[in-house]
Motif scaffolding. Sequence first.
Motif, mmCIF file in Angstrom:
data_model
loop_
_atom_site.group_PDB
_atom_site.id
_atom_site.type_symbol
_atom_site.label_atom_id
_atom_site.label_comp_id
_atom_site.label_asym_id
_atom_site.label_seq_id
_atom_site.Cartn_x
_atom_site.Cartn_y
_atom_site.Cartn_z
ATOM 1 N N UNK A 137 -14.754 2.166 14.501
ATOM 2 C CA UNK A 137 -14.283 3.525 14.795
ATOM 3 C C UNK A 137 -12.821 3.706 14.413
ATOM 4 N N UNK A 138 -11.995 2.672 14.658
ATOM 5 C CA UNK A 138 -10.570 2.770 14.325
ATOM 6 C C UNK A 138 -10.382 2.919 12.812
ATOM 7 N N UNK A 139 -11.139 2.150 12.055
ATOM 8 C CA UNK A 139 -10.986 2.205 10.595
ATOM 9 C C UNK A 139 -11.544 3.507 10.041
ATOM 10 N N UNK A 140 -12.644 3.975 10.604
ATOM 11 C CA UNK A 140 -13.188 5.267 10.178
ATOM 12 C C UNK A 140 -12.187 6.386 10.449
ATOM 13 N N UNK A 141 -11.540 6.332 11.614
ATOM 14 C CA UNK A 141 -10.555 7.357 11.943
ATOM 15 C C UNK A 141 -9.364 7.296 10.991
ATOM 16 N N UNK A 142 -9.000 6.080 10.588
ATOM 17 C CA UNK A 142 -7.897 5.929 9.633
ATOM 18 C C UNK A 142 -8.258 6.587 8.295
ATOM 19 N N UNK B 200 -17.036 -6.535 6.095
ATOM 20 C CA UNK B 200 -17.528 -6.450 4.714
ATOM 21 C C UNK B 200 -19.045 -6.512 4.611
ATOM 22 N N UNK B 201 -19.726 -7.094 5.589
ATOM 23 C CA UNK B 201 -21.182 -7.187 5.553
ATOM 24 C C UNK B 201 -21.795 -6.598 6.828
ATOM 25 N N UNK B 202 -21.158 -5.550 7.332
ATOM 26 C CA UNK B 202 -21.599 -4.890 8.552
ATOM 27 C C UNK B 202 -22.286 -3.570 8.178
ATOM 28 N N UNK B 203 -23.612 -3.542 8.306
ATOM 29 C CA UNK B 203 -24.361 -2.356 7.887
ATOM 30 C C UNK B 203 -24.048 -1.142 8.762
ATOM 31 N N UNK B 204 -23.744 -1.389 10.049
ATOM 32 C CA UNK B 204 -23.388 -0.283 10.929
ATOM 33 C C UNK B 204 -22.134 0.426 10.460
ATOM 34 N N UNK B 205 -21.190 -0.339 9.936
ATOM 35 C CA UNK B 205 -19.959 0.241 9.394
ATOM 36 C C UNK B 205 -20.281 1.115 8.184
ATOM 37 N N UNK B 206 -21.159 0.620 7.310
ATOM 38 C CA UNK B 206 -21.555 1.406 6.131
ATOM 39 C C UNK B 206 -22.198 2.722 6.541
ATOM 40 N N UNK B 207 -23.053 2.665 7.557
ATOM 41 C CA UNK B 207 -23.730 3.875 8.021
ATOM 42 C C UNK B 207 -22.738 4.883 8.587
ATOM 43 N N UNK B 208 -21.750 4.380 9.325
ATOM 44 C CA UNK B 208 -20.730 5.273 9.887
ATOM 45 C C UNK B 208 -19.933 5.961 8.784
ATOM 46 N N UNK B 209 -19.599 5.191 7.739
ATOM 47 C CA UNK B 209 -18.867 5.773 6.616
ATOM 48 C C UNK B 209 -19.710 6.831 5.904
ATOM 49 N N UNK B 210 -20.975 6.487 5.662
ATOM 50 C CA UNK B 210 -21.852 7.425 4.960
ATOM 51 C C UNK B 210 -22.010 8.734 5.733
ATOM 52 N N UNK B 211 -22.108 8.621 7.065
ATOM 53 C CA UNK B 211 -22.259 9.819 7.895
ATOM 54 C C UNK B 211 -21.033 10.713 7.812
ATOM 55 N N UNK C 181 0.828 -1.213 0.000
ATOM 56 C CA UNK C 181 0.000 0.000 0.000
ATOM 57 C C UNK C 181 0.861 1.261 0.000
ATOM 58 N N UNK C 182 0.258 2.365 -0.438
ATOM 59 C CA UNK C 182 0.962 3.648 -0.425
ATOM 60 C C UNK C 182 1.100 4.193 0.992
ATOM 61 N N UNK C 183 0.117 3.901 1.829
ATOM 62 C CA UNK C 183 0.148 4.308 3.234
ATOM 63 C C UNK C 183 -0.370 3.156 4.085
ATOM 64 N N UNK C 184 -0.037 3.171 5.372
ATOM 65 C CA UNK C 184 -0.520 2.124 6.279
ATOM 66 C C UNK C 184 -0.775 2.727 7.651
ATOM 67 N N UNK C 185 -1.863 2.270 8.283
ATOM 68 C CA UNK C 185 -2.265 2.794 9.579
ATOM 69 C C UNK C 185 -2.430 1.647 10.568
ATOM 70 N N UNK C 186 -1.792 1.772 11.710
ATOM 71 C CA UNK C 186 -1.921 0.768 12.769
ATOM 72 C C UNK C 186 -3.256 0.950 13.477
ATOM 73 N N UNK C 187 -4.002 -0.165 13.685
ATOM 74 C CA UNK C 187 -5.346 -0.039 14.272
ATOM 75 C C UNK C 187 -5.547 -0.857 15.546
ATOM 76 N N UNK C 188 -4.501 -1.547 16.052
ATOM 77 C CA UNK C 188 -4.711 -2.229 17.319
ATOM 78 C C UNK C 188 -3.985 -3.548 17.464
ATOM 79 N N UNK C 189 -4.281 -4.276 18.555
ATOM 80 C CA UNK C 189 -3.663 -5.572 18.840
ATOM 81 C C UNK C 189 -4.019 -6.630 17.802
#
Length: 661
Positions: free
Chosen positions: A64-69, A86-97, A45-53
């Motif tokens: 939340x970690x991925x949205x912040x990234x 990949x099939x988490x609707x809550x994640x999609x909603x967070x991204x859309x917001x 990847x061109x960039x990389x972000x650490x998101x946890x253990x």
Amino acid sequence: MFDKILIANRGEIACRVIKSARNMGIKTVAVYSDADRGALHVRMADEAVHIGPAASAQSYLLKDKILQACLDTGAQAVHPGYGFLSENSGFCQSLAAAGITFIGPNTHAIEAMGDKITSKKLADEAGVNTIPGCTDVIRDGEHAVKIANEIGYPVMLKATAGGGGKGMRMARNDDECRDGFERAGNEARSSFGDDRIFIEKFIEDPRHIEIQIMADSHGNTIYLNERECSLQRRHQKVIEEAPSPFLDAKTRKKMGAQAVALAKAVNYESAGTVEFIVDKQRNFYFLEMNTRLQVEHPVTELITGIDLVELMIRVADGEKLPIAQADVGINGWAIESRVYAEDPFRNFLPSTGRLVYYRPPEEDKHVRVDTGVYEGGEVSMYYDPMIAKLITYGADREEATAHMRTALDRFLIRGVSSNLSFLSALMVHPRFVDGNMSTNMIGEEYPDGFHPADLPHEDPATFITVAAAMLRGHRDRAAQIDGQVSGHERLVPEDWVVVMDDQHHPVSVVPVEGGHDVHYNGSTYAVRSKWEFGQHLFNGSINGKKVFVQVERNEQTYRLLHGGSQADVWILTPRAAELLKYMPVKAAPDMSKYLLSPMPGLLVSVAVKEGDAVNAGDELAVVEAMKMENTLYAARDGIVASIHFKTGASLAVGDKIMELE
């Protein structure tokens, strides 16, 4: 078009998405856990972000970690790959917001199709064939038994949010139903955070055939033919191919039309897959819809010439589909083998560790390798054990299969166990060759697991002559040592005895230009190769026929693998071979009094306590590895003398969990 996208995944699928994005001129952002700090997708990847253990629940599953990234890197869109979010609707909603595009379907489609109970009801309403069953959520084990008896055994217990073979158990009686409900719920809770279970009738000897669909936001939906996914082990796909050797054009069209109808019923956009089970009469029934890219998508890409990842990105950006249904054809045949870090010798238990040696076959127009690892990298206990996907292409099924057999022989992995030999064995199995498959085939043909030594080689002379030629090469090199006394030079004899499977095979080996002539059993075998000492792959020919044999050498012993078969071979002088007959065989120590951990993993539960009497076959403990629960049973009757680990402990292979007396 997007300037930058983030891939909310890891491993081979993250690398796969990066490749398409790079070809489109789009920059990419990877996310990684502690365990993946040096992973291949991070390097690419061109960039990389650490998101946890390392644990997924503390990294790849944290919305939340991925949205912040995304916000920190300026990523305009997210490709989820498969699994994780990949099939988490809550994640999609967070991204859309946050004004970030999700490269996948809309929230409604994910919620409707992601819940197996809701999806089955919608399928009924859309006129899609469905399996008889109960779509109500099962409350507990006794409720499961009651429903199962109403439907009639056998039944399949499934997690409503399940996928990838996790959260599924088949039951043929009340006891299996109660146990299956508990196991399926535990796996579903661990993998998806949702332990709801439903039950449906289990179709005997089914095929698993799925339809790839693609839809845009302008009302266009097409199907891109089918994939045959019947070769499965524990509900996990092992080998897939496109097209199916079983379907006819009429059935394909019906299945495609129903898949499109279901997609339109939920206003679907992006790539998706509608899975069906198909009986022997080609009756088909809706199984589930996966609202994401499938692991096995490459076989569809190869027979259609369409880059599905690129199409997903373009559709997410609002573009119309560039093709119509009439433009979709079938060009050739493609087969995919999933290469896993697992040990076929020990009933396919997961294998973790460092990839000491990793050499996939070279890619060309017939061979493709999708991988997320590299030599020196590590296969972690925290994630799916997939090492790579090996895909081959040919003008027809026979040619694609031939390329797969050769590619598997050339695929070198050392440091962890792999299922390469098993995949090779499947490629030559008569039921695969004839296309006579079902989802039960592996369980029926290999009820006690698989060992490559159990598969007789189609021509044992291959192992015998290759081993003899290599041994002669080693001895000739050793005979060139400096400082030999004149008149007492080391001479290498021509006559040897190859010992394989306790059988003695006399051979005569003569060096010639480019290799050796090996005289065996009344015939001469012209063994030619540029093989060099220390190489793990013998690349050469026997009587002009190309052959690839994997090699592990220990002094005069060779372990050879070819075509799914394995042989441990000794090459001795005739006198040493004669004396070998009188050597005693050392018996293996009796370890039956110990319960040994068969894999690295987490001790989920211990079913007994010290002093308890147990019988052979009783459950003693459950170990979780790579998101799958594995029940361990007593090998013999006895009394639990001591328990060495507590629930929650991390186990290594061979750890003595408890001792019986």
